[in-house]
Write a protein that holds these residues in place. Structure first.
Motif, PDB file in Angstrom:
ATOM      1  N   VAL A  58      -2.436   9.316 -40.874  1.00 30.51           N
ATOM      2  CA  VAL A  58      -2.733   9.800 -42.222  1.00 30.51           C
ATOM      3  C   VAL A  58      -2.910   8.585 -43.121  1.00 30.51           C
ATOM      4  O   VAL A  58      -2.136   7.613 -43.030  1.00 30.51           O
ATOM      5  CB  VAL A  58      -1.609  10.707 -42.750  1.00 30.51           C
ATOM      6  CG1 VAL A  58      -1.675  10.856 -44.262  1.00 30.51           C
ATOM      7  CG2 VAL A  58      -1.674  12.081 -42.085  1.00 30.51           C
ATOM      8  N   ILE A  59      -3.909   8.626 -43.968  1.00 27.56           N
ATOM      9  CA  ILE A  59      -4.128   7.575 -44.963  1.00 27.56           C
ATOM     10  C   ILE A  59      -3.800   8.144 -46.338  1.00 27.56           C
ATOM     11  O   ILE A  59      -4.378   9.157 -46.751  1.00 27.56           O
ATOM     12  CB  ILE A  59      -5.583   7.063 -44.938  1.00 27.56           C
ATOM     13  CG1 ILE A  59      -5.954   6.546 -43.548  1.00 27.56           C
ATOM     14  CG2 ILE A  59      -5.771   5.974 -45.993  1.00 27.56           C
ATOM     15  CD1 ILE A  59      -5.155   5.352 -43.087  1.00 27.56           C
ATOM     16  N   LEU A  60      -2.854   7.500 -47.028  1.00 30.98           N
ATOM     17  CA  LEU A  60      -2.465   7.911 -48.375  1.00 30.98           C
ATOM     18  C   LEU A  60      -3.135   7.003 -49.401  1.00 30.98           C
ATOM     19  O   LEU A  60      -3.319   5.806 -49.156  1.00 30.98           O
ATOM     20  CB  LEU A  60      -0.947   7.828 -48.548  1.00 30.98           C
ATOM     21  CG  LEU A  60      -0.102   8.675 -47.589  1.00 30.98           C
ATOM     22  CD1 LEU A  60       1.375   8.416 -47.829  1.00 30.98           C
ATOM     23  CD2 LEU A  60      -0.417  10.153 -47.750  1.00 30.98           C
TER      24      LEU A  60
ATOM     25  N   LEU B 264       9.168  -1.062 -46.025  1.00 29.08           N
ATOM     26  CA  LEU B 264       8.014  -0.235 -46.367  1.00 29.08           C
ATOM     27  C   LEU B 264       8.480   1.072 -46.992  1.00 29.08           C
ATOM     28  O   LEU B 264       9.632   1.493 -46.803  1.00 29.08           O
ATOM     29  CB  LEU B 264       7.191   0.049 -45.104  1.00 29.08           C
ATOM     30  CG  LEU B 264       6.402  -1.145 -44.550  1.00 29.08           C
ATOM     31  CD1 LEU B 264       5.834  -0.810 -43.181  1.00 29.08           C
ATOM     32  CD2 LEU B 264       5.285  -1.547 -45.504  1.00 29.08           C
ATOM     33  N   PRO B 265       7.615   1.727 -47.764  1.00 30.06           N
ATOM     34  CA  PRO B 265       7.992   2.999 -48.392  1.00 30.06           C
ATOM     35  C   PRO B 265       8.368   4.063 -47.353  1.00 30.06           C
ATOM     36  O   PRO B 265       8.036   3.954 -46.164  1.00 30.06           O
ATOM     37  CB  PRO B 265       6.729   3.397 -49.159  1.00 30.06           C
ATOM     38  CG  PRO B 265       5.977   2.122 -49.350  1.00 30.06           C
ATOM     39  CD  PRO B 265       6.267   1.285 -48.139  1.00 30.06           C
TER      40      PRO B 265
ATOM     41  N   ALA C 128       1.252  10.352 -54.105  1.00 29.75           N
ATOM     42  CA  ALA C 128      -0.104   9.972 -53.697  1.00 29.75           C
ATOM     43  C   ALA C 128      -0.751  11.088 -52.893  1.00 29.75           C
ATOM     44  O   ALA C 128      -0.072  11.882 -52.231  1.00 29.75           O
ATOM     45  CB  ALA C 128      -0.065   8.688 -52.872  1.00 29.75           C
ATOM     46  N   TYR C 129      -2.070  11.116 -52.935  1.00 28.06           N
ATOM     47  CA  TYR C 129      -2.816  12.103 -52.154  1.00 28.06           C
ATOM     48  C   TYR C 129      -2.950  11.675 -50.695  1.00 28.06           C
ATOM     49  O   TYR C 129      -3.041  10.474 -50.387  1.00 28.06           O
ATOM     50  CB  TYR C 129      -4.233  12.272 -52.705  1.00 28.06           C
ATOM     51  CG  TYR C 129      -4.327  12.975 -54.027  1.00 28.06           C
ATOM     52  CD1 TYR C 129      -3.997  14.326 -54.149  1.00 28.06           C
ATOM     53  CD2 TYR C 129      -4.775  12.293 -55.161  1.00 28.06           C
ATOM     54  CE1 TYR C 129      -4.099  14.971 -55.376  1.00 28.06           C
ATOM     55  CE2 TYR C 129      -4.892  12.928 -56.377  1.00 28.06           C
ATOM     56  CZ  TYR C 129      -4.547  14.271 -56.488  1.00 28.06           C
ATOM     57  OH  TYR C 129      -4.652  14.912 -57.682  1.00 28.06           O
TER      58      TYR C 129
ATOM     59  N   HIS D  37      -4.117   1.567 -50.114  1.00 27.13           N
ATOM     60  CA  HIS D  37      -3.935   2.583 -49.087  1.00 27.13           C
ATOM     61  C   HIS D  37      -2.638   2.357 -48.326  1.00 27.13           C
ATOM     62  O   HIS D  37      -2.230   1.213 -48.112  1.00 27.13           O
ATOM     63  CB  HIS D  37      -5.100   2.584 -48.093  1.00 27.13           C
ATOM     64  CG  HIS D  37      -6.432   2.862 -48.711  1.00 27.13           C
ATOM     65  ND1 HIS D  37      -7.248   1.863 -49.179  1.00 27.13           N
ATOM     66  CD2 HIS D  37      -7.079   4.032 -48.947  1.00 27.13           C
ATOM     67  CE1 HIS D  37      -8.354   2.399 -49.686  1.00 27.13           C
ATOM     68  NE2 HIS D  37      -8.275   3.710 -49.559  1.00 27.13           N
ATOM     69  N   ALA D  38      -2.029   3.447 -47.880  1.00 27.68           N
ATOM     70  CA  ALA D  38      -0.873   3.392 -46.995  1.00 27.68           C
ATOM     71  C   ALA D  38      -1.241   4.054 -45.676  1.00 27.68           C
ATOM     72  O   ALA D  38      -1.833   5.142 -45.661  1.00 27.68           O
ATOM     73  CB  ALA D  38       0.326   4.103 -47.620  1.00 27.68           C
TER      74      ALA D  38
END
Length: 427
Positions: free
Chosen positions: A331-333, A346-347, A320-321, A376-377
């Motif tokens: 940070v938002i992925l 969670l990942p 993911a970006y 979103h992550a």
């Protein structure tokens, strides 16, 4: 029967991960496209399978089964990919295991002749389908579970009305208090087994089964206690000649304790030929958390298994970006609940890559996924984290069974993240 090639319908830009400019590509042609994940030749996020890890995991499990003198019928529900099923069959698995009628139909549609349904066969649609398949295909070998006299009566009555032409193979299921299905006492199990003998010739009792991973307290000690409960059921059934002809199957099906299953069942005193059947499904892909740790514990319990060669390793990654870094420590992925399994843990951020660089980096410590939204992550990072908007992050997941079911198509990649193929899933 359809062949594997029949499932390879052309892929279009409507499939997640596909390049926007590519339409109607047969899956068999994906390997020749020259795509690379890190070069942005596919749309992120994709779920990828590392080819070397899949092959390594298959080889290790084959060696384990040989060393432990057991056979394996892996849970197909983990991947629901007939292509991976075929790889497992080619690697020597005895049968495929399923949990539902739909999963059974997938196996049958793509030509699998040996299938274990690790559930009670209930309902007209399911029973009639199995009866028809048994009647029309002499090479079809099928097993299902029973754990009640009522279940035996339902099966026997349905097969009396709609004969299968031969007995339906059943395994007597034992369970633990507070757990899922299964007889809770030896006496209850024997009552069911005796009812099955009365139900002959419609049913044939072929063995005893349990699912040790669903124990309400899944510690090594409690798993061993559960397996010690199952063994006397089988031994008593054997003494009373309740089993049909042929080897007695002793089976349990989790992915965390299959070494304990082998030890307990191989020691059973049946007085007749037996065969231990394990059903681990997650070994094929493993993961970045739960089952990786389970394998580590297994190797700690059984140091001699190190002689089998490189141990199973994680094959699953979602890339993911970095979409935003709104705060120094956040940070938002651009991947979330729709893309990542999260029902167990969670990942975990494993790798990161910046366009134009010549290598993939390991994610430093203190980069932690703390929450997921639909797409979103949320990741907490240290203030000096190297990540910036536009970077790519490779994420590991915890539960393979709820990772595969989010993707119609998954790309198989080599060590350089070149796309070496693709698999289709049927959930």
């Amino acid at each position: 029967m359809r062949q594997i090639e029949d499932l390879l319908e052309p892929l279009t830009e409507l499939v997640e991960g596909m390049p926007s400019t590519e339409v109607n590509i047969p899956i068999v042609e994906v390997a020749g496209r020259g795509w690379n994940i890190l070069r942005e030749d596919v749309a992120l996020p994709p779920d990828v399978l590392r080819k070397s890890a899949l092959e390594r995991n298959e080889q290790w499990m084959r060696k384990f089964c040989e060393a432990a003198d057991v056979i394996i019928a892996p849970h197909g529900k983990t991947t629901m990919s007939p292509q991976l099923f075929q790889n497992q069959i080619d690697a020597g698995v005895w049968a495929m295991t399923v949990a539902t009628l739909q999963q059974l139909r997938v196996c049958r549609t793509f030509g699998h002749r040996w299938v274990v349904l690790t559930n009670q066969l209930i309902g007209r649609q399911a029973i009639d389908y199995v009866a028809s398949e048994l009647r029309n295909d002499p090479s079809f070998e099928f097993y299902c579970l029973v754990d009640s006299v009522r279940g035996v009566e339902i099966l026997a009555g349905a097969l009396a009305r709609n004969p299968a032409g031969r007995p339906l193979n059943v395994l007597l299921e034992g369970g633990s208090r507070g757990g899922r299905a299964g007889c809770r006492t030896v006496e209850e199990a024997l009552t069911v087994a005796r009812a099955e003998e009365v139900a002959s010739p419609h049913l044939a009792l072929r063995g005893v089964e349990g699912i040790e991973g669903l124990n309400t307290d899944p510690t090594e000690a409690s798993i061993e206690d559960f397996l010690r409960y199952l063994v006397p059921i089988a031994e008593t059934c054997a003494r009373e000649s309740l089993f049909a002809e042929g080897p007695v199957l002793l089976s349990a099906g989790g992915s965390a304790f299959f070494d304990l299953v082998a030890d307990a069942f191989c020691a059973a005193d049946l007085g007749r030929p037996g065969q231990v059947l394990t059903r681990s499904g997650c070994y094929i892909s493993l993961n970045a958390a739960m089952y990786t740790r389970a394998i580590e514990r297994l190797l700690h319990r059984k140091p001699a298994l190190a002689d089998l060669g490189p141990s199973p390793t994680n094959a699953l990654e979602v890339w993911a970006y970095v979409q935003s870094r709104p705060e120094p420590t956040k940070v938002i992925l651009a991947a979330g609940k729709r893309d990542l399994s999260y029902d167990v843990h969670l990942p975990v951020a494993l790798h990161w890559y910046r366009l134009g660089e010549d290598r993939v980096h390991e994610v430093p410590g203190e980069h932690t996924i703390v929450g997921l939204k639909d797409q979103h992550a949320h990741m907490t990072v240290p203030p000096d984290s190297p990540l910036q908007v536009g970077d790519m992050v490779g994420l590991g997941v915890s539960h393979p069974c709820t990772a595969f079911d989010k993707w119609q198509v998954m790309f198989v990649v080599d060590g350089a993240y070149d796309v070496a193929g693709a698999i289709r899933t049927f959930f």
